[in-house]
Design an enzyme around this catalytic site. Structure first.
Site, mmCIF file in Angstrom:
data_model
loop_
_atom_site.group_PDB
_atom_site.id
_atom_site.type_symbol
_atom_site.label_atom_id
_atom_site.label_comp_id
_atom_site.label_asym_id
_atom_site.label_seq_id
_atom_site.Cartn_x
_atom_site.Cartn_y
_atom_site.Cartn_z
ATOM 1 N N LEU A 13 6.896 2.784 10.187
ATOM 2 C CA LEU A 13 7.297 1.869 11.256
ATOM 3 C C LEU A 13 6.461 0.596 11.335
ATOM 4 O O LEU A 13 6.555 -0.162 12.296
ATOM 5 C CB LEU A 13 7.299 2.586 12.617
ATOM 6 C CG LEU A 13 8.066 3.917 12.659
ATOM 7 C CD1 LEU A 13 7.955 4.541 14.033
ATOM 8 C CD2 LEU A 13 9.506 3.750 12.235
ATOM 9 N N CYS A 14 5.649 0.336 10.335
ATOM 10 C CA CYS A 14 4.845 -0.880 10.283
ATOM 11 C C CYS A 14 5.693 -1.998 9.664
ATOM 12 O O CYS A 14 6.309 -1.806 8.619
ATOM 13 C CB CYS A 14 3.589 -0.613 9.441
ATOM 14 S SG CYS A 14 2.361 -1.895 9.500
ATOM 15 N N HIS A 15 5.730 -3.146 10.329
ATOM 16 C CA HIS A 15 6.547 -4.267 9.851
ATOM 17 C C HIS A 15 5.958 -4.905 8.592
ATOM 18 O O HIS A 15 4.740 -5.091 8.510
ATOM 19 C CB HIS A 15 6.629 -5.359 10.915
ATOM 20 C CG HIS A 15 7.438 -4.978 12.098
ATOM 21 N ND1 HIS A 15 6.927 -4.255 13.144
ATOM 22 C CD2 HIS A 15 8.729 -5.221 12.406
ATOM 23 C CE1 HIS A 15 7.861 -4.063 14.048
ATOM 24 N NE2 HIS A 15 8.968 -4.640 13.634
ATOM 25 N N ASP B 295 -14.394 6.520 -5.094
ATOM 26 C CA ASP B 295 -13.810 6.954 -6.363
ATOM 27 C C ASP B 295 -14.654 6.526 -7.554
ATOM 28 O O ASP B 295 -14.886 7.301 -8.480
ATOM 29 C CB ASP B 295 -12.398 6.391 -6.509
ATOM 30 C CG ASP B 295 -11.773 6.787 -7.844
ATOM 31 O OD1 ASP B 295 -11.702 7.996 -8.132
ATOM 32 O OD2 ASP B 295 -11.386 5.874 -8.605
#
Length: 146
Positions: A63-65, A114
């Protein structure tokens, strides 16, 4: 669930700053700063990872634009216990860039982990937080100093 409709909001300049900290052994930090990590330039890779993550935030935060980013600045600074990641994201759009800044800070920190995990599996990523946001209807917000 729904994506919030921002279509009627005006485009304004919006800025967000997020930070994260990596605790690590002093020897690990020194190897990073000296460029002696087997996988290569940790700081450069982390900066690129942060920028890439900011650009791809809507791909994995539901739901992030999607936002047209004007700029992303990722810096990694040595601190007593390791490194601090600081990300500043800017746009001229209808919604803020807090999620992009937070995502970028996490991705940069994860990249350091990493690249250095073979020498320091005990590293800790902590204090991922929004420190500043400006623009939009709610104006400016600053985190209070600790």
């Amino acid at each position: 669930m729904k994506m919030v409709d921002v279509g009627d909001k005006p485009k304004t300049e919006r800025v967000a700053v997020a930070t994260a900290r990596l605790k690590m052994l002093p020897a690990t930090r020194e190897r990073i700063l000296a460029g002696q990590v087997e996988k290569g330039d940790v700081l450069a890779a982390a900066r690129i990872a942060g920028i890439m993550a900011a650009k791809r935030t809507p791909d994995f935060v539901p739901l992030c634009h999607p936002i047209a980013l004007a700029g992303v600045d990722v810096t990694l600074t040595p601190v007593d216990e390791g490194l601090e990641v600081r990300v500043r994201v800017k746009t001229v759009d209808r919604t803020g860039v807090e999620m992009e800044a937070l995502t970028a800070a996490c991705a940069a920190a994860l990249t350091v982990y990493d690249m250095c995990k073979s020498v320091d599996r005990g590293m800790v990523i902590e204090a991922v937080q929004l420190d500043h946001k400006s623009g939009g209807r709610s104006g400016t917000w600053e985190r209070e100093p600790a």
